[in-house]
Scaffold this motif. Structure first.
Motif, PDB file in Angstrom:
ATOM      1  N   ALA A 222       5.106   5.071  10.429  1.00 29.64           N
ATOM      2  CA  ALA A 222       5.369   3.482   9.840  1.00 29.64           C
ATOM      3  C   ALA A 222       4.069   2.820  10.342  1.00 29.64           C
ATOM      4  O   ALA A 222       3.370   1.924   9.463  1.00 29.64           O
ATOM      5  CB  ALA A 222       6.710   2.656  10.670  1.00 29.64           C
ATOM      6  N   ARG A 223       3.776   3.124  11.465  1.00 30.76           N
ATOM      7  CA  ARG A 223       2.537   2.322  12.080  1.00 30.76           C
ATOM      8  C   ARG A 223       1.094   2.757  11.242  1.00 30.76           C
ATOM      9  O   ARG A 223       0.401   1.911  11.012  1.00 30.76           O
ATOM     10  CB  ARG A 223       2.268   2.646  13.678  1.00 30.76           C
ATOM     11  CG  ARG A 223       1.085   1.966  14.275  1.00 30.76           C
ATOM     12  CD  ARG A 223       1.238   0.351  14.369  1.00 30.76           C
ATOM     13  NE  ARG A 223       0.128  -0.371  14.714  1.00 30.76           N
ATOM     14  CZ  ARG A 223      -0.701  -0.835  13.959  1.00 30.76           C
ATOM     15  NH1 ARG A 223      -0.808  -0.510  12.526  1.00 30.76           N
ATOM     16  NH2 ARG A 223      -1.469  -1.595  14.374  1.00 30.76           N
ATOM     17  N   CYS A 224       1.081   3.911  10.941  1.00 32.16           N
ATOM     18  CA  CYS A 224      -0.004   4.451  10.258  1.00 32.16           C
ATOM     19  C   CYS A 224       0.012   3.859   8.644  1.00 32.16           C
ATOM     20  O   CYS A 224      -0.953   3.446   8.433  1.00 32.16           O
ATOM     21  CB  CYS A 224       0.104   5.904  10.072  1.00 32.16           C
ATOM     22  SG  CYS A 224      -0.413   6.934  11.634  1.00 32.16           S
ATOM     23  N   LEU A 225       1.142   3.893   8.026  1.00 34.74           N
ATOM     24  CA  LEU A 225       1.109   3.330   6.838  1.00 34.74           C
ATOM     25  C   LEU A 225       1.159   1.792   6.665  1.00 34.74           C
ATOM     26  O   LEU A 225       0.593   1.234   5.837  1.00 34.74           O
ATOM     27  CB  LEU A 225       2.756   3.558   6.061  1.00 34.74           C
ATOM     28  CG  LEU A 225       2.762   4.917   5.702  1.00 34.74           C
ATOM     29  CD1 LEU A 225       4.250   5.222   5.143  1.00 34.74           C
ATOM     30  CD2 LEU A 225       1.711   5.688   4.936  1.00 34.74           C
ATOM     31  N   ALA A 226       1.266   1.214   8.012  1.00 33.20           N
ATOM     32  CA  ALA A 226       0.930  -0.498   7.973  1.00 33.20           C
ATOM     33  C   ALA A 226      -0.604  -0.496   7.763  1.00 33.20           C
ATOM     34  O   ALA A 226      -0.776  -1.558   7.499  1.00 33.20           O
ATOM     35  CB  ALA A 226       1.745  -1.005   9.320  1.00 33.20           C
ATOM     36  N   VAL A 227      -1.253   0.156   8.031  1.00 31.34           N
ATOM     37  CA  VAL A 227      -2.693  -0.038   7.985  1.00 31.34           C
ATOM     38  C   VAL A 227      -3.046  -0.044   6.577  1.00 31.34           C
ATOM     39  O   VAL A 227      -4.077  -0.759   6.424  1.00 31.34           O
ATOM     40  CB  VAL A 227      -3.583   1.385   8.703  1.00 31.34           C
ATOM     41  CG1 VAL A 227      -5.210   1.074   8.500  1.00 31.34           C
ATOM     42  CG2 VAL A 227      -3.213   1.413  10.356  1.00 31.34           C
ATOM     43  N   PHE A 228      -2.266   0.646   5.803  1.00 36.47           N
ATOM     44  CA  PHE A 228      -2.592   0.480   4.329  1.00 36.47           C
ATOM     45  C   PHE A 228      -1.886  -0.585   3.360  1.00 36.47           C
ATOM     46  O   PHE A 228      -2.015  -0.627   2.310  1.00 36.47           O
ATOM     47  CB  PHE A 228      -2.266   1.921   3.696  1.00 36.47           C
ATOM     48  CG  PHE A 228      -2.841   3.105   4.167  1.00 36.47           C
ATOM     49  CD1 PHE A 228      -4.248   3.426   4.274  1.00 36.47           C
ATOM     50  CD2 PHE A 228      -2.018   4.096   4.708  1.00 36.47           C
ATOM     51  CE1 PHE A 228      -4.973   4.219   4.931  1.00 36.47           C
ATOM     52  CE2 PHE A 228      -2.713   5.201   5.403  1.00 36.47           C
ATOM     53  CZ  PHE A 228      -4.168   5.460   5.720  1.00 36.47           C
ATOM     54  N   GLU A 229      -1.197  -1.472   4.255  1.00 31.27           N
ATOM     55  CA  GLU A 229      -0.676  -2.448   3.644  1.00 31.27           C
ATOM     56  C   GLU A 229      -1.565  -3.239   2.790  1.00 31.27           C
ATOM     57  O   GLU A 229      -2.513  -3.973   3.176  1.00 31.27           O
ATOM     58  CB  GLU A 229       0.247  -3.517   4.525  1.00 31.27           C
ATOM     59  CG  GLU A 229       1.152  -4.258   3.976  1.00 31.27           C
ATOM     60  CD  GLU A 229       2.078  -4.638   5.184  1.00 31.27           C
ATOM     61  OE1 GLU A 229       3.210  -5.221   4.815  1.00 31.27           O
ATOM     62  OE2 GLU A 229       1.354  -5.178   6.314  1.00 31.27           O
ATOM     63  N   GLY A 230      -0.873  -3.506   1.580  1.00 35.16           N
ATOM     64  CA  GLY A 230      -1.895  -4.203   0.492  1.00 35.16           C
ATOM     65  C   GLY A 230      -2.862  -3.431  -0.311  1.00 35.16           C
ATOM     66  O   GLY A 230      -3.458  -3.774  -0.974  1.00 35.16           O
ATOM     67  N   ARG A 231      -2.687  -2.228   0.088  1.00 35.11           N
ATOM     68  CA  ARG A 231      -3.862  -1.252  -0.388  1.00 35.11           C
ATOM     69  C   ARG A 231      -3.315   0.043  -1.255  1.00 35.11           C
ATOM     70  O   ARG A 231      -4.090   0.824  -1.886  1.00 35.11           O
ATOM     71  CB  ARG A 231      -5.010  -0.678   0.730  1.00 35.11           C
ATOM     72  CG  ARG A 231      -5.905  -1.670   1.167  1.00 35.11           C
ATOM     73  CD  ARG A 231      -6.849  -0.952   1.957  1.00 35.11           C
ATOM     74  NE  ARG A 231      -6.518  -0.628   3.073  1.00 35.11           N
ATOM     75  CZ  ARG A 231      -6.930   0.405   3.898  1.00 35.11           C
ATOM     76  NH1 ARG A 231      -7.967   1.308   3.187  1.00 35.11           N
ATOM     77  NH2 ARG A 231      -6.626   0.930   4.999  1.00 35.11           N
ATOM     78  N   LEU A 232      -2.025   0.182  -1.235  1.00 42.02           N
ATOM     79  CA  LEU A 232      -1.269   1.285  -1.567  1.00 42.02           C
ATOM     80  C   LEU A 232      -0.941   0.960  -3.279  1.00 42.02           C
ATOM     81  O   LEU A 232      -0.601  -0.176  -3.472  1.00 42.02           O
ATOM     82  CB  LEU A 232       0.334   1.343  -0.767  1.00 42.02           C
ATOM     83  CG  LEU A 232      -0.057   1.965   0.539  1.00 42.02           C
ATOM     84  CD1 LEU A 232       1.377   2.003   1.160  1.00 42.02           C
ATOM     85  CD2 LEU A 232      -0.669   3.348   0.614  1.00 42.02           C
ATOM     86  N   PRO A 233      -1.111   2.085  -4.017  1.00 41.50           N
ATOM     87  CA  PRO A 233      -0.548   1.790  -5.336  1.00 41.50           C
ATOM     88  C   PRO A 233       1.168   1.497  -5.403  1.00 41.50           C
ATOM     89  O   PRO A 233       1.843   1.733  -4.409  1.00 41.50           O
ATOM     90  CB  PRO A 233      -1.002   3.140  -6.030  1.00 41.50           C
ATOM     91  CG  PRO A 233      -0.955   4.065  -5.024  1.00 41.50           C
ATOM     92  CD  PRO A 233      -1.388   3.181  -3.495  1.00 41.50           C
ATOM     93  N   GLU A 234       1.447   1.074  -6.796  1.00 44.18           N
ATOM     94  CA  GLU A 234       3.161   0.950  -6.722  1.00 44.18           C
ATOM     95  C   GLU A 234       3.774   2.480  -6.581  1.00 44.18           C
ATOM     96  O   GLU A 234       4.797   2.285  -6.153  1.00 44.18           O
ATOM     97  CB  GLU A 234       3.383   0.126  -8.063  1.00 44.18           C
ATOM     98  CG  GLU A 234       2.787  -1.155  -8.059  1.00 44.18           C
ATOM     99  CD  GLU A 234       3.393  -1.928  -9.142  1.00 44.18           C
ATOM    100  OE1 GLU A 234       4.304  -1.268 -10.015  1.00 44.18           O
ATOM    101  OE2 GLU A 234       3.448  -3.212  -9.429  1.00 44.18           O
ATOM    102  N   THR A 235       2.970   3.408  -7.057  1.00 50.69           N
ATOM    103  CA  THR A 235       3.855   4.795  -7.277  1.00 50.69           C
ATOM    104  C   THR A 235       2.917   5.642  -6.315  1.00 50.69           C
ATOM    105  O   THR A 235       1.762   5.874  -6.681  1.00 50.69           O
ATOM    106  CB  THR A 235       3.766   5.219  -8.661  1.00 50.69           C
ATOM    107  OG1 THR A 235       4.610   4.268  -9.388  1.00 50.69           O
ATOM    108  CG2 THR A 235       4.544   6.410  -8.592  1.00 50.69           C
TER     109      THR A 235
END
Length: 291
Positions: A222-235
């Motif tokens: 979760a902490r790693c994916l929080a770095v990408f918040e706002g940059r991830l595609p919808e799928t």
């Protein structure tokens, strides 16, 4: 597969007590139960979500963090692993990998249905492994799926194929450095319900062979994916493998890189990432990818 309806989230405290009491009686086996637990009408508690976001580094948004449905289904997963037909003791299982596929963002306001079952018992170089498969539906559509792989250590099986790493980032030139406090395991346990003693206190962790308490693997993801918040595609699919435990307290280094290609090899800069979490000495804790 036998579907069993759950009217509410299982009581995790009672399930952990059951797991401790039943550990000596587990004899092993070659089959997983074919039970599927189904829970409908799941709504998000905004206060709980806010605390989860604080612990894991997410901001407050209209969309759920990609790892939050794991929290909602965790009680059903533990119930599966404490049912009489489950062949292994819950205590001692090792979480070795996790894959989440999100087909579209889930909104905080949506009412969800989750289905959880066990699958794919198979050999592992260090014992045997299996998957906990979760599907999350919104408006009659499956929009989020997860496969969590657990290892039961045992007799080595040399015929088992070694898992492919999901990323090949080596230590060095970190993107970020995080100092993790000694109470992180207790804080994440409070929001996740995962009160495995290896995460809670140095003394209880030592009883299971760890020098100090260790961070939860799903907190690390979760902490790693929080770095990408706002940059991830919808799928996308976010896949991680867990390596060496993160001892608490400690300092860890996060590294990400743009792969420049999608899963079929086409150029696609910005939306496909490899990432990794290392200790200051360079030991790998987590390797992951977003595709």
């Amino acid at each position: 597969m036998t579907a069993t309806e759950l009217n509410e989230a299982p009581n995790l405290a009672a399930l952990y007590l059951k797991a401790v009491a039943s550990t000596p009686t587990r004899r092993g086996g070659n089959e997983l139960p074919d039970t599927e637990y189904v829970r409908r009408g799941i709504t998000v508690d905004r206060d709980h979500l806010a605390e989860y976001n604080r612990v894991c580094g997410f901001g407050m948004r209209d969309e759920l963090p990609p790892t939050y449905p794991h929290i909602l289904s965790f009680g059903a997963a533990v119930r599966l692993m404490t049912d009489p037909g489950f062949p292994f003791p819950l205590v001692g299982l090792v979480h070795v990998a996790n894959t989440i596929t999100q087909r579209r963002p889930l909104l905080v306001t949506e009412t969800l249905t989750q289905r959880v079952h066990l699958a794919n018992l198979r050999p592992h170089p260090k014992g045997r492994q299996f998957d906990i498969v979760t599907e999350t539906d919104a408006d009659g559509e499956t929009v989020w799926t997860e496969s969590s792989t657990y290892l039961r250590r045992g007799k080595p099986d040399e015929s088992a194929a070694k898992s492919e790493r999901t990323a090949t980032i080596e230590a060095g030139s970190p993107t970020a450095t995080w100092r993790l406090p000694g109470d992180l395991g207790r804080r994440y346990a409070a929001v996740s319900g995962d009160r495995n003693p290896i995460h809670l206190h140095p003394l209880t962790a030592k009883a299971f062979g760890f020098p100090r308490a260790i961070a939860h693997g799903m907190w690390s993801k979760a902490r790693c994916l929080a770095v990408f918040e706002g940059r991830l595609p919808e799928t996308y699919t976010a896949e991680v493998s867990f390596a060496k435990p993160v001892l608490l307290p400690s300092t860890v280094e996060f590294t990400e890189r743009d792969t420049g290609q999608d899963s079929s090899g086409r150029e696609n800069h910005g939306q496909n990432r490899d990432f990794a979490l290392h200790s200051r000495s360079g030991k790998p804790h987590l390797r992951g990818s977003v595709r």
